[in-house]
Design a protein around this motif. Structure first.
Motif, PDB file in Angstrom:
ATOM      1  N   GLY A 122       5.889  -8.685  16.700  1.00 48.51           N
ATOM      2  CA  GLY A 122       6.879  -8.084  17.588  1.00 48.51           C
ATOM      3  C   GLY A 122       7.611  -6.906  16.984  1.00 48.51           C
ATOM      4  N   GLY A 123       7.141  -6.391  15.862  1.00 43.66           N
ATOM      5  CA  GLY A 123       7.780  -5.243  15.235  1.00 43.66           C
ATOM      6  C   GLY A 123       7.191  -3.941  15.742  1.00 43.66           C
ATOM      7  N   ASP A 124       7.621  -2.848  15.101  1.00 45.23           N
ATOM      8  CA  ASP A 124       7.107  -1.531  15.467  1.00 45.23           C
ATOM      9  C   ASP A 124       5.808  -1.288  14.702  1.00 45.23           C
ATOM     10  N   PRO A 125       4.671  -1.300  15.375  1.00 39.56           N
ATOM     11  CA  PRO A 125       3.403  -1.146  14.664  1.00 39.56           C
ATOM     12  C   PRO A 125       3.181   0.262  14.113  1.00 39.56           C
ATOM     13  N   ARG A 126       4.012   1.221  14.538  1.00 35.75           N
ATOM     14  CA  ARG A 126       3.844   2.596  14.067  1.00 35.75           C
ATOM     15  C   ARG A 126       4.769   2.941  12.902  1.00 35.75           C
ATOM     16  N   ALA A 127       5.567   1.985  12.440  1.00 33.41           N
ATOM     17  CA  ALA A 127       6.509   2.255  11.352  1.00 33.41           C
ATOM     18  C   ALA A 127       5.748   2.628  10.075  1.00 33.41           C
ATOM     19  N   LEU A 128       6.030   3.794   9.533  1.00 29.37           N
ATOM     20  CA  LEU A 128       5.292   4.287   8.378  1.00 29.37           C
ATOM     21  C   LEU A 128       5.424   3.375   7.150  1.00 29.37           C
ATOM     22  N   PRO A 129       6.625   2.856   6.820  1.00 23.46           N
ATOM     23  CA  PRO A 129       6.699   1.967   5.641  1.00 23.46           C
ATOM     24  C   PRO A 129       5.781   0.758   5.737  1.00 23.46           C
ATOM     25  N   ALA A 130       5.679   0.159   6.931  1.00 17.85           N
ATOM     26  CA  ALA A 130       4.810  -1.009   7.096  1.00 17.85           C
ATOM     27  C   ALA A 130       3.342  -0.621   6.948  1.00 17.85           C
ATOM     28  N   LEU A 131       2.964   0.528   7.509  1.00 21.06           N
ATOM     29  CA  LEU A 131       1.579   0.974   7.397  1.00 21.06           C
ATOM     30  C   LEU A 131       1.216   1.312   5.960  1.00 21.06           C
ATOM     31  N   LEU A 132       2.143   1.947   5.243  1.00 24.18           N
ATOM     32  CA  LEU A 132       1.876   2.274   3.840  1.00 24.18           C
ATOM     33  C   LEU A 132       1.820   1.013   2.983  1.00 24.18           C
ATOM     34  N   ALA A 133       2.645   0.020   3.323  1.00 24.61           N
ATOM     35  CA  ALA A 133       2.597  -1.250   2.585  1.00 24.61           C
ATOM     36  C   ALA A 133       1.248  -1.931   2.780  1.00 24.61           C
ATOM     37  N   GLY A 134       0.738  -1.906   4.006  1.00 26.19           N
ATOM     38  CA  GLY A 134      -0.584  -2.479   4.251  1.00 26.19           C
ATOM     39  C   GLY A 134      -1.660  -1.741   3.487  1.00 26.19           C
ATOM     40  N   ALA A 135      -1.554  -0.412   3.438  1.00 24.98           N
ATOM     41  CA  ALA A 135      -2.522   0.378   2.686  1.00 24.98           C
ATOM     42  C   ALA A 135      -2.457   0.055   1.204  1.00 24.98           C
ATOM     43  N   ALA A 136      -1.247  -0.124   0.679  1.00 26.23           N
ATOM     44  CA  ALA A 136      -1.087  -0.418  -0.745  1.00 26.23           C
ATOM     45  C   ALA A 136      -1.700  -1.767  -1.105  1.00 26.23           C
ATOM     46  N   VAL A 137      -1.482  -2.767  -0.261  1.00 26.37           N
ATOM     47  CA  VAL A 137      -2.055  -4.092  -0.524  1.00 26.37           C
ATOM     48  C   VAL A 137      -3.575  -4.038  -0.505  1.00 26.37           C
ATOM     49  N   ALA A 138      -4.131  -3.355   0.495  1.00 24.46           N
ATOM     50  CA  ALA A 138      -5.586  -3.256   0.590  1.00 24.46           C
ATOM     51  C   ALA A 138      -6.172  -2.494  -0.600  1.00 24.46           C
ATOM     52  N   ALA A 139      -5.505  -1.427  -1.038  1.00 23.12           N
ATOM     53  CA  ALA A 139      -5.996  -0.650  -2.179  1.00 23.12           C
ATOM     54  C   ALA A 139      -5.966  -1.481  -3.455  1.00 23.12           C
ATOM     55  N   ALA A 140      -4.892  -2.250  -3.638  1.00 17.42           N
ATOM     56  CA  ALA A 140      -4.803  -3.107  -4.823  1.00 17.42           C
ATOM     57  C   ALA A 140      -5.888  -4.178  -4.816  1.00 17.42           C
ATOM     58  N   LEU A 141      -6.144  -4.749  -3.657  1.00 17.89           N
ATOM     59  CA  LEU A 141      -7.215  -5.747  -3.544  1.00 17.89           C
ATOM     60  C   LEU A 141      -8.574  -5.123  -3.844  1.00 17.89           C
ATOM     61  N   ALA A 142      -8.760  -3.874  -3.447  1.00 23.98           N
ATOM     62  CA  ALA A 142     -10.028  -3.190  -3.724  1.00 23.98           C
ATOM     63  C   ALA A 142     -10.228  -3.010  -5.218  1.00 23.98           C
ATOM     64  N   VAL A 143      -9.172  -2.614  -5.923  1.00 23.00           N
ATOM     65  CA  VAL A 143      -9.268  -2.449  -7.377  1.00 23.00           C
ATOM     66  C   VAL A 143      -9.583  -3.781  -8.049  1.00 23.00           C
ATOM     67  N   LEU A 144      -8.925  -4.841  -7.600  1.00 24.00           N
ATOM     68  CA  LEU A 144      -9.199  -6.170  -8.157  1.00 24.00           C
ATOM     69  C   LEU A 144     -10.626  -6.604  -7.863  1.00 24.00           C
TER      70      LEU A 144
END
Length: 316
Positions: free
Chosen positions: A66-88
């Motif tokens: 129910g949040g704002d799906p376009r919020a940049l901080p949330a999108l960047l946080a998702g990108a950061a988690v995915a990038a870290a998982l890729a490195v691992l």
């Protein structure tokens, strides 16, 4: 129109975009110098492609909560988690001994990009608004950058550059002589993780400006250009940072003047043009300079044989 954009006279929004992307280019160039010397460009590329499913996943999660799906901080946080998982994932695959590092990186890159495209298709099919803006995370869409987004990008870029300056000497030892760094008591593994974190951080903050497919180019190309121009690490880092900022400034201005051009691709093309100029005309390592060194000198009138040109040092 282009001159207005370059001189920040094309309006407030255009000035925000140019300054925001230039701040990112500055940090990307500085970090990219160490990424290039440490041989981490491929893993950066794998992580960058893996950010796409992170962005789409963050959009879907925010929508479900129910949040704002376009919020940049949330999108960047998702990108950061995915990038870290890729490195691992790359590290885990390489640790099995069944895959070489380059194969592990290629596998993670392919899976991440494929999953990202599938999730983006799912998002595009949803009966909600705002998902059209996610396409900008692929090739960059700085034209839609808000002032708050630009300030966030600039703040994170400055923080990354400050951390890099603080750890300059240990990271320099890590890149040039990791065995010596370990011998003098430096935590090599921790420094490697710091460098990877800086690399991922820069990739994430540039995601909205230049896109996942181009973000690594702005780290590697200015660094490679600077390497042609100097053999001193400190000078190389400064040059790489300035070249990254200049490429982002000019590329985003061109994109602002010609809205149909993707921002990330335009910035990387500007950086590539600067690289070609350095490759041709660098004072010592350029093709022209090396060709001139091979040209035999004219015979001297006293009959003495001409001296040979000064040899180049590969190490710099």
């Amino acid at each position: 129109m282009l001159l207005d954009a370059l001189t920040l006279n094309a309006g407030h929004n255009a000035a925000v975009v140019v300054l925001g992307t230039a701040a990112f280019g500055l940090a990307a160039g500085a970090v990219g110098a160490f990424v290039l010397l440490r041989g981490r460009a491929l893993i950066a590329d794998a992580a960058a492609h893996a950010m796409l499913p992170g962005v789409a996943g963050a959009f879907l999660l925010a929508l479900a909560l129910g949040g704002d799906p376009r919020a940049l901080p949330a999108l960047l946080a998702g990108a950061a988690v995915a990038a870290a998982l890729a490195v691992l994932a790359v590290d885990a695959l390489a640790a099995t001994g069944r895959l070489k590092d380059d194969a592990a990186m290629a596998l993670v890159l392919s899976v991440g990009f494929g999953l990202g495209m599938v999730l983006f298709s799912v998002v595009q099919a949803l009966p909600v608004g705002g998902q059209a803006g996610l396409k900008g995370f692929i090739l960059g869409q700085a034209a839609g950058m808000l002032e708050g987004d630009a300030l966030l990008i600039a703040g994170l870029a400055i923080a990354a550059a400050a951390l890099l300056a603080l750890l300059f000497r240990p990271l320099a030892l890590l890149c040039f002589d990791p065995s010596f760094a370990a011998a003098v008591g430096l935590p090599v593994r921790a420094l490697d993780l710091v460098l990877l974190s800086l690399m991922l951080g820069v990739a994430v903050i540039g995601l909205g400006a230049v896109g996942a497919l181009m973000v690594v180019g702005l780290m590697v190309i200015p660094a490679a250009t600077a390497r042609l121009l100097t053999g001193r690490l400190a000078t190389m880092v400064v040059l790489s940072a300035l070249l990254g900022a200049a490429s982002a400034w000019i590329g985003s201005a061109v994109s602002a003047a010609r809205p149909g051009l993707p921002t990330g691709a335009t910035i990387v093309l500007v950086a590539s043009a600067l690289f070609v100029l350095a490759l041709l005309f660098a004072p010592e390592r350029g093709i022209v300079a090396r060709t001139m060194q091979r040209v035999p000198a004219a015979p001297r009138r006293d009959g003495a044989s001409p001296g040979r040109g000064r040899s180049m040092s590969a190490a710099g």
